[in-house]
Scaffold this active site. Structure first.
Site, PDB file in Angstrom:
ATOM      1  CG  HIS A 270      -3.803   0.660  -3.735  1.00  0.00           C
ATOM      2  ND1 HIS A 270      -3.159   1.511  -4.604  1.00  0.00           N
ATOM      3  CD2 HIS A 270      -3.336  -0.584  -4.012  1.00  0.00           C
ATOM      4  CE1 HIS A 270      -2.336   0.825  -5.372  1.00  0.00           C
ATOM      5  NE2 HIS A 270      -2.421  -0.442  -5.026  1.00  0.00           N
TER       6      HIS A 270
ATOM      7  NE  ARG B  40      -2.638  -3.847  -0.174  1.00  0.00           N
ATOM      8  CZ  ARG B  40      -3.189  -3.945  -1.387  1.00  0.00           C
ATOM      9  NH1 ARG B  40      -2.874  -4.971  -2.178  1.00  0.00           N
ATOM     10  NH2 ARG B  40      -4.083  -3.058  -1.792  1.00  0.00           N
TER      11      ARG B  40
ATOM     12  CG  ASP C 221       7.315  -2.619  17.365  1.00  0.00           C
ATOM     13  OD1 ASP C 221       7.456  -3.845  17.545  1.00  0.00           O
ATOM     14  OD2 ASP C 221       8.282  -1.833  17.216  1.00  0.00           O
TER      15      ASP C 221
ATOM     16  CD  GLU D 154       0.374  -6.575  -6.213  1.00  0.00           C
ATOM     17  OE1 GLU D 154      -0.791  -6.187  -6.397  1.00  0.00           O
ATOM     18  OE2 GLU D 154       1.040  -6.233  -5.212  1.00  0.00           O
TER      19      GLU D 154
END
Length: 251
Positions: free
Chosen positions: A49, A74, A88, A152
């Site tokens: 977001h 995230r 990585d 969620e």
């Protein structure tokens, strides 16, 4: 040769220590570096977001690397290719959003583990391997990587025990904003029903033997979540804190 970096955040999860975090959405290395020195235990860089992506997260990880704070990233979704890129470039803590059930939790775990246990692609010359200077990285890396999955939705909340039972899940994060929408209270993450469901979810996560996480700028809500047993909790977002501070100056 370089040594594999110790993951203090994952150690804290195992020890059950309360770890305070800051949610980060600002794409600026100076802001990230400043925040890294404030005393938070962890900082989460959110590519779901915000305008961040793996390429823009990289300099943020570099900016905080010298400080005693653990970065979490995230990804935008449960996407093995995206998670591979984040690992990585040096992310050791991954929070996977919108995990609905045990199968998706297992897929999140597989994305961070090399074959034959998982599906992470193998590359040697990466920031994670200190550019091939960490001997035995590929065999040892998983021990210092934390996989956090985010529940969620009502479906996910109903599957907490099954998700917690998936081997390799290191923590479960309850997301109040989407949970509020699922309960019919979109835009009201501190609605009493959201509070009730979130508290129950955290208690069930802890009862299942997993660390629980949460984000809320509502101090009373965050207090109750912490009292319920959550151990990795954020009470603020970088951009929200900046906006609040500037508005206070105007007053």
């Amino acid at each position: 040769m370089a040594a594999l970096k110790h993951n203090a955040f994952k150690a804290g999860l195992r020890e059950g220590r309360l770890q305070r975090g800051l949610w980060c959405t600002i794409n600026d290395t100076l802001v990230a570096e400043m925040c890294a020195g404030l005393g938070f235990d962890w900082m989460l860089f959110d590519t779901e977001h915000s305008a961040l992506d793996p390429l823009s997260v990289l300099p943020l990880l570099q900016a905080v690397a010298a400080y005693p704070v653990s970065p979490i990233v995230r990804p935008g979704s449960l996407n093995a290719a995206e998670i591979k890129k984040l690992l990585d470039i040096g992310a050791q803590n991954i929070l996977v959003p919108m995990v609905q059930n045990a199968d998706e939790a297992a897929a999140a775990v597989a994305a961070v583990e090399y074959p034959p246990a998982g599906i992470r692609g193998v590359s040697g010359l990466t920031r994670a391997t200190a550019f091939a200077e960490i001997a035995g990285y590929h065999k040892a890396a998983r021990a210092e990587i934390a996989v956090l999955v985010q529940v969620e939705t009502l479906e996910a909340v109903g599957q907490i025990e099954a998700i917690a039972a998936v081997p390799g899940v290191d923590g479960i994060f309850v997301g109040p904003a989407d949970l509020a929408a699922a309960l019919g209270h979109v835009g009201e993450p501190s609605h009493p029903e959201v509070v009730e469901v979130s508290l129950d979810a955290v208690k069930r996560i802890v009862a299942a033997g997993k660390p629980a996480g949460f984000l809320s700028a509502d101090e009373g809500f965050a207090d109750r979540i912490t009292e319920a047993g959550a151990t990795f909790v954020s009470r603020d977002i970088d951009m929200a804190a900046m906006k609040r501070g500037l508005k206070d100056r105007l007053r």
